[in-house]
Design a protein around this motif. Structure first.
Motif: not given
Length: 115
Positions: A95-105
Motif C-alpha cells: 500500500s502507498g504509492v504517493a510520494m512522501m506518504t507511508v508505504h507498506a508491505s
C-alpha cells in the motif's frame, strides 16, 4: 620554541580531524534524512498452520515501497534462517504509492527445509 611549535601543529591537526569528523557525521545524518528508513513488526503466526506474517513500512521518497518490501522480506528470511530453514513468500500486499506518504508491505510466508 620547538616544543611550542610542535604542540601548536598537533593541536591544529586534532582540530582539523575534529572538523572532518563533524562534517562526516553531518553528511551521514543528511543522507539518512533523505533516504528514510523502514521498520517491521514482529513475525506472527496466522490462523493457517505453518503460515506466518510480517509487515513493514517506510516513509519519505520515491523508493519507500522498495525499502518496505525489502524489510518485510528480510524479516521473513531471518525468521526462517534462525530455525535452520528457508522462507517462501506466499502472498504480499502493498500500500502507498504517493510520494512522501507511508508505504507498506505485508508478507505471508512459510518456512521450508533447506535442500
Amino acid at each position: 620554541m620547538p616544543g611550542q611549535e610542535r604542540a601548536s601543529r598537533t593541536l591544529q591537526r586534532r582540530s582539523s580531524l575534529s572538523n572532518q569528523a563533524r562534517a562526516l557525521v553531518a553528511a551521514v545524518a543528511a543522507c539518512a534524512g533523505l533516504v528514510g528508513c523502514a521498520s517491521a513488526t514482529d513475525v506472527v503466526a496466522t490462523d493457517k498452520p505453518g503460515i506466518y506474517t510480517v509487515a513493514a513500512s517506510a516513509a519519505g521518497g520515491r523508493m519507500a515501497w522498495a525499502r518496505a518490501h525489502e524489510s518485510a522480506i528480510s524479516e521473513a528470511r531471518d525468521y526462517c534462517e534462525r530455525r535452520g530453514m528457508q522462507s517462501s513468500v506466499t502472498t504480499e500486499t502493498v500500500s502507498g504509492v504517493a510520494m512522501m506518504t507511508v508505504h507498506a508491505s505485508s508478507v505471508n510466508f512459510e518456512c521450508h527445509p533447506k535442500f
